[in-house]
Motif scaffolding. Structure first.
Motif, PDB file in Angstrom:
ATOM      1  N   ALA A  29      11.680  -0.629  -7.118  1.00  0.00           N
ATOM      2  CA  ALA A  29      10.422  -1.142  -7.669  1.00  0.00           C
ATOM      3  C   ALA A  29       9.207  -0.570  -6.945  1.00  0.00           C
ATOM      4  CB  ALA A  29      10.403  -2.663  -7.599  1.00  0.00           C
ATOM      5  N   GLY A  30       9.304  -0.402  -5.632  1.00  0.00           N
ATOM      6  CA  GLY A  30       8.170   0.125  -4.885  1.00  0.00           C
ATOM      7  C   GLY A  30       7.807   1.535  -5.302  1.00  0.00           C
ATOM      8  N   ALA A  31       8.819   2.397  -5.433  1.00  0.00           N
ATOM      9  CA  ALA A  31       8.570   3.767  -5.863  1.00  0.00           C
ATOM     10  C   ALA A  31       7.983   3.809  -7.267  1.00  0.00           C
ATOM     11  CB  ALA A  31       9.873   4.566  -5.802  1.00  0.00           C
ATOM     12  N   HIS A  32       8.489   2.939  -8.124  1.00  0.00           N
ATOM     13  CA  HIS A  32       7.966   2.877  -9.489  1.00  0.00           C
ATOM     14  C   HIS A  32       6.482   2.509  -9.500  1.00  0.00           C
ATOM     15  CE1 HIS A  32       7.644   1.802 -13.743  1.00  0.00           C
ATOM     16  NE2 HIS A  32       7.143   0.644 -13.359  1.00  0.00           N
ATOM     17  N   MET A  33       6.102   1.495  -8.755  1.00  0.00           N
ATOM     18  CA  MET A  33       4.705   1.067  -8.742  1.00  0.00           C
ATOM     19  C   MET A  33       3.804   2.135  -8.144  1.00  0.00           C
ATOM     20  SD  MET A  33       4.572  -1.704 -10.355  1.00  0.00           S
ATOM     21  CE  MET A  33       2.824  -1.952 -10.025  1.00  0.00           C
ATOM     22  N   ARG A  34       4.269   2.807  -7.079  1.00  0.00           N
ATOM     23  CA  ARG A  34       3.461   3.874  -6.485  1.00  0.00           C
ATOM     24  C   ARG A  34       3.253   5.012  -7.481  1.00  0.00           C
ATOM     25  NH1 ARG A  34       2.600   5.080  -1.005  1.00  0.00           N
ATOM     26  NH2 ARG A  34       3.005   2.854  -0.714  1.00  0.00           N
ATOM     27  N   ALA A  35       4.293   5.351  -8.239  1.00  0.00           N
ATOM     28  CA  ALA A  35       4.168   6.410  -9.237  1.00  0.00           C
ATOM     29  C   ALA A  35       3.195   6.013 -10.339  1.00  0.00           C
ATOM     30  CB  ALA A  35       5.534   6.721  -9.835  1.00  0.00           C
ATOM     31  N   ARG A  36       3.235   4.765 -10.779  1.00  0.00           N
ATOM     32  CA  ARG A  36       2.296   4.329 -11.813  1.00  0.00           C
ATOM     33  C   ARG A  36       0.857   4.467 -11.350  1.00  0.00           C
ATOM     34  NH1 ARG A  36       4.567  -1.360 -13.843  1.00  0.00           N
ATOM     35  NH2 ARG A  36       2.343  -1.714 -14.216  1.00  0.00           N
ATOM     36  N   ARG A  37       0.588   4.080 -10.124  1.00  0.00           N
ATOM     37  CA  ARG A  37      -0.782   4.201  -9.603  1.00  0.00           C
ATOM     38  C   ARG A  37      -1.197   5.664  -9.513  1.00  0.00           C
ATOM     39  NH1 ARG A  37       0.927  -0.334  -6.409  1.00  0.00           N
ATOM     40  NH2 ARG A  37       1.576   1.016  -4.691  1.00  0.00           N
ATOM     41  N   LEU A  38      -0.291   6.514  -9.061  1.00  0.00           N
ATOM     42  CA  LEU A  38      -0.613   7.934  -8.921  1.00  0.00           C
ATOM     43  C   LEU A  38      -0.860   8.578 -10.279  1.00  0.00           C
ATOM     44  CD1 LEU A  38      -0.816  10.279  -6.849  1.00  0.00           C
ATOM     45  CD2 LEU A  38       1.614  10.704  -7.276  1.00  0.00           C
ATOM     46  N   LEU A  39      -0.005   8.283 -11.252  1.00  0.00           N
ATOM     47  CA  LEU A  39      -0.142   8.882 -12.575  1.00  0.00           C
ATOM     48  C   LEU A  39      -1.350   8.355 -13.340  1.00  0.00           C
ATOM     49  CD1 LEU A  39       3.621   8.855 -13.648  1.00  0.00           C
ATOM     50  CD2 LEU A  39       2.243  10.857 -13.046  1.00  0.00           C
ATOM     51  N   ALA A  40      -1.916   7.229 -12.907  1.00  0.00           N
ATOM     52  CA  ALA A  40      -3.085   6.661 -13.573  1.00  0.00           C
ATOM     53  C   ALA A  40      -4.358   7.446 -13.280  1.00  0.00           C
ATOM     54  CB  ALA A  40      -3.279   5.206 -13.162  1.00  0.00           C
ATOM     55  N   GLY A  41      -4.318   8.351 -12.299  1.00  0.00           N
ATOM     56  CA  GLY A  41      -5.486   9.189 -12.017  1.00  0.00           C
ATOM     57  C   GLY A  41      -5.716  10.194 -13.130  1.00  0.00           C
ATOM     58  N   HIS A  42      -6.890  10.789 -13.139  1.00  0.00           N
ATOM     59  CA  HIS A  42      -7.247  11.705 -14.228  1.00  0.00           C
ATOM     60  C   HIS A  42      -6.691  13.109 -14.025  1.00  0.00           C
ATOM     61  CE1 HIS A  42      -9.800   8.742 -16.087  1.00  0.00           C
ATOM     62  NE2 HIS A  42     -10.452   8.551 -14.947  1.00  0.00           N
ATOM     63  N   ALA A  43      -6.413  13.498 -12.776  1.00  0.00           N
ATOM     64  CA  ALA A  43      -5.950  14.856 -12.497  1.00  0.00           C
ATOM     65  C   ALA A  43      -4.432  14.948 -12.655  1.00  0.00           C
ATOM     66  CB  ALA A  43      -6.352  15.259 -11.083  1.00  0.00           C
ATOM     67  N   PRO A  44      -3.913  16.123 -13.056  1.00  0.00           N
ATOM     68  CA  PRO A  44      -2.462  16.297 -13.090  1.00  0.00           C
ATOM     69  C   PRO A  44      -1.856  16.064 -11.708  1.00  0.00           C
ATOM     70  CG  PRO A  44      -3.563  18.099 -14.238  1.00  0.00           C
ATOM     71  CD  PRO A  44      -4.633  17.318 -13.545  1.00  0.00           C
ATOM     72  N   VAL A  45      -0.649  15.569 -11.671  1.00  0.00           N
ATOM     73  CA  VAL A  45       0.049  15.251 -10.422  1.00  0.00           C
ATOM     74  C   VAL A  45       1.137  16.286 -10.182  1.00  0.00           C
ATOM     75  CG1 VAL A  45       1.508  13.559  -9.241  1.00  0.00           C
ATOM     76  CG2 VAL A  45      -0.420  12.789 -10.653  1.00  0.00           C
ATOM     77  N   SER A  46       1.130  16.913  -8.983  1.00  0.00           N
ATOM     78  CA  SER A  46       2.156  17.887  -8.649  1.00  0.00           C
ATOM     79  C   SER A  46       3.397  17.183  -8.120  1.00  0.00           C
ATOM     80  CB  SER A  46       1.638  18.867  -7.594  1.00  0.00           C
ATOM     81  OG  SER A  46       1.518  18.217  -6.330  1.00  0.00           O
ATOM     82  N   LEU A  47       4.510  17.901  -8.116  1.00  0.00           N
ATOM     83  CA  LEU A  47       5.755  17.336  -7.608  1.00  0.00           C
ATOM     84  C   LEU A  47       5.622  16.987  -6.125  1.00  0.00           C
ATOM     85  CD1 LEU A  47       8.657  16.574  -8.308  1.00  0.00           C
ATOM     86  CD2 LEU A  47       9.342  18.908  -7.698  1.00  0.00           C
ATOM     87  N   ASP A  48       4.930  17.817  -5.365  1.00  0.00           N
ATOM     88  CA  ASP A  48       4.750  17.527  -3.939  1.00  0.00           C
ATOM     89  C   ASP A  48       3.932  16.260  -3.730  1.00  0.00           C
ATOM     90  OD1 ASP A  48       6.232  19.689  -3.126  1.00  0.00           O
ATOM     91  OD2 ASP A  48       4.494  21.021  -2.841  1.00  0.00           O
ATOM     92  N   GLU A  49       2.892  16.067  -4.545  1.00  0.00           N
ATOM     93  CA  GLU A  49       2.094  14.837  -4.441  1.00  0.00           C
ATOM     94  C   GLU A  49       2.939  13.610  -4.764  1.00  0.00           C
ATOM     95  OE1 GLU A  49      -2.452  16.020  -5.675  1.00  0.00           O
ATOM     96  OE2 GLU A  49      -0.912  16.171  -7.226  1.00  0.00           O
ATOM     97  N   LEU A  50       3.782  13.733  -5.779  1.00  0.00           N
ATOM     98  CA  LEU A  50       4.632  12.616  -6.146  1.00  0.00           C
ATOM     99  C   LEU A  50       5.615  12.283  -5.021  1.00  0.00           C
ATOM    100  CD1 LEU A  50       5.449  10.680  -8.522  1.00  0.00           C
ATOM    101  CD2 LEU A  50       7.266  12.346  -9.019  1.00  0.00           C
ATOM    102  N   LYS A  51       6.235  13.310  -4.469  1.00  0.00           N
ATOM    103  CA  LYS A  51       7.186  13.085  -3.361  1.00  0.00           C
ATOM    104  C   LYS A  51       6.505  12.359  -2.209  1.00  0.00           C
ATOM    105  CE  LYS A  51      10.205  17.093  -4.132  1.00  0.00           C
ATOM    106  NZ  LYS A  51      10.619  18.414  -3.584  1.00  0.00           N
ATOM    107  N   ALA A  52       5.315  12.830  -1.840  1.00  0.00           N
ATOM    108  CA  ALA A  52       4.609  12.230  -0.699  1.00  0.00           C
ATOM    109  C   ALA A  52       4.290  10.764  -0.967  1.00  0.00           C
ATOM    110  CB  ALA A  52       3.325  13.021  -0.428  1.00  0.00           C
ATOM    111  N   ALA A  53       4.012  10.434  -2.241  1.00  0.00           N
ATOM    112  CA  ALA A  53       3.629   9.060  -2.563  1.00  0.00           C
ATOM    113  C   ALA A  53       4.831   8.126  -2.676  1.00  0.00           C
ATOM    114  CB  ALA A  53       2.837   9.039  -3.866  1.00  0.00           C
ATOM    115  N   VAL A  54       5.845   8.549  -3.424  1.00  0.00           N
ATOM    116  CA  VAL A  54       6.897   7.592  -3.774  1.00  0.00           C
ATOM    117  C   VAL A  54       8.001   7.483  -2.738  1.00  0.00           C
ATOM    118  CG1 VAL A  54       6.466   7.946  -6.217  1.00  0.00           C
ATOM    119  CG2 VAL A  54       8.359   9.147  -5.124  1.00  0.00           C
ATOM    120  N   LEU A  55       8.250   8.525  -1.966  1.00  0.00           N
ATOM    121  CA  LEU A  55       9.368   8.453  -1.016  1.00  0.00           C
ATOM    122  C   LEU A  55       9.098   7.514   0.127  1.00  0.00           C
ATOM    123  CD1 LEU A  55      10.739  12.096  -0.957  1.00  0.00           C
ATOM    124  CD2 LEU A  55      11.457  10.138  -2.318  1.00  0.00           C
TER     125      LEU A  55
END
Length: 391
Positions: A361-387
């Protein structure tokens, strides 16, 4: 004649949320909510899970009867809208007509009926009445066949296995939940259901249902006392089509969720709208999308807001003790990237399209917040946020 106000056709969670949000946004005109089913508006997601086990219909009710009087919302249940008169801004009911200033269509979906011989022997799981019939059938030990390996079919399969029934899932596609998850996640859930003791038949559509079970296209026979049809849904667009509104895989909307008639909006499972990330026209079968649509529409009607719909889609499915959650929306061109156990990213030419998680659940919520931004999200940004929250 009373002042025309807002009429909402469809009393599911999206339709009810539209009525609630209109009052929350300060709208003071008449609000009429019309639902075809009897009784109070209720939650549908638990029908394939908790309700089958507990049978507590009261727990599904979204608002008590007193709520509608308190908020001055007219609720008409067991009522079908027969037609829309766009020129007069009226809806036609069996017992008369109602005028509107703005109309919201929340007509939802209905089960697909594939060309399967003897399909009238199968049960549905769409309404509370459907779920009640299934509970009665499952009161004694059964061999159950489920036609369809999507969310509803698999949720029901897991619940039926937990109740002690023999279960087989029949999916015409080559993998489970193929429309919504990655191949890796499909394989994971196929193995999971197999480990729970469920037979999983992939790549062979059902062609006939009889009193002994289900026959597959290759001639194989799946024994069953009870057959559930869960082979997908189609949007209820007939009312919109008869009113000559634009329809494209649902009632076609613009970015502000207006139909081709500016006085008419639509929301939820019956509506297709521009995906804010890709620009393609999409239709989402999601409580989240329906309620988010409702809030945006209410703000436009009550306050003249002009914002476009931009919410990040998210979905979930509870199957046994596993909670599958998806943040974002991936197309067929997305490839999968394994980030950790139970965490899979879907990546396309723009960047990260979605994240799939199981019991994270924590990783899911972090990803939702990150994807809610206006800029495209890179795989590295996602890894840094959700892991950070993967454990």
């Amino acid at each position: 004649m009373s002042q025309p106000g807002v009429i909402i056709v469809g009393a599911g969670q999206g339709g009810l949320q539209a009525a609630i949000s209109l009052r929350q946004e300060g709208y003071t005109g008449p609000v009429t909510l019309i639902g075809a089913e009897p009784g109070l508006p209720y939650q549908r997601p638990p029908l394939s899970k908790a309700y089958l086990a507990a049978g507590d219909a009261e727990a599904l009710v979204l608002r008590p009867e007193s709520f509608f009087a308190a908020k001055d919302i007219t609720y008409l249940h067991s009522t079908t809208v027969e037609a829309i008169d766009r020129d007069a801004r009226r809806v036609v009911l069996p017992g008369g007509r109602l005028d509107y200033d703005r109309l919201i269509l929340a007509t939802g979906t209905r089960n697909l009926r594939p060309p399967i011989a003897g399909l009238d022997r199968a049960l549905d799981l769409r309404t509370l009445a459907d779920a009640g019939r299934l509970r009665e059938v499952l009161a004694s030990t059964r061999r159950v066949a489920v036609i369809g390996g999507g969310f509803i079919g698999l949720e029901f399969a897991a619940a039926a296995r937990k109740l002690g029934h023999q279960v087989a899932v029949i999916e015409a596609a080559e993998r489970l939940m193929a429309r919504v998850v990655s191949p890796l996640m499909s394989r994971y859930f196929a193995m999971l259901h197999h480990d729970w003791g469920t037979e999983v038949h992939l790549g062979q559509p059902a062609v006939a249902v009889d009193e002994t079970g289900v026959t597959l296209a290759d001639g194989a026979h799946v024994p069953a006392d009870t057959v559930l049809l869960a082979a997908g849904v189609c949007p209820n667009t007939e009312l919109a089509e008869a009113a000559e509104l634009a329809v494209e895989n649902g009632i076609r909307l613009d970015a502000q969720l207006r139909t081709s008639d500016p006085a008419i909006f639509a929301l939820g499972d019956c509506a297709s709208f521009p995906d804010p990330r890709s620009g393609r026209q999409v239709r989402l079968e999601s409580v989240q999308a329906a309620t988010d649509h409702a809030r945006l529409i209410a703000a436009q009607i009550a306050k003249g807001a002009t914002a476009s719909y931009a919410a990040v889609p998210w979905f979930w499915s509870d199957q046994g003790d596993r909670k599958l959650q998806i943040a974002g929306l991936a197309g067929a061109d997305a490839h999968e990237e394994i980030l950790a156990d139970g965490i899979v990213a879907r990546v396309d030419a723009i960047g990260v399209a979605a994240l799939e998680t199981v019991n994270k659940a924590g990783a899911h919520m972090r990803a939702r917040r990150l994807l809610a931004g206006h800029a495209p999200v890179s795989l590295d940004e996602l890894k840094a946020a959700v892991l950070k929250t993967a454990a």
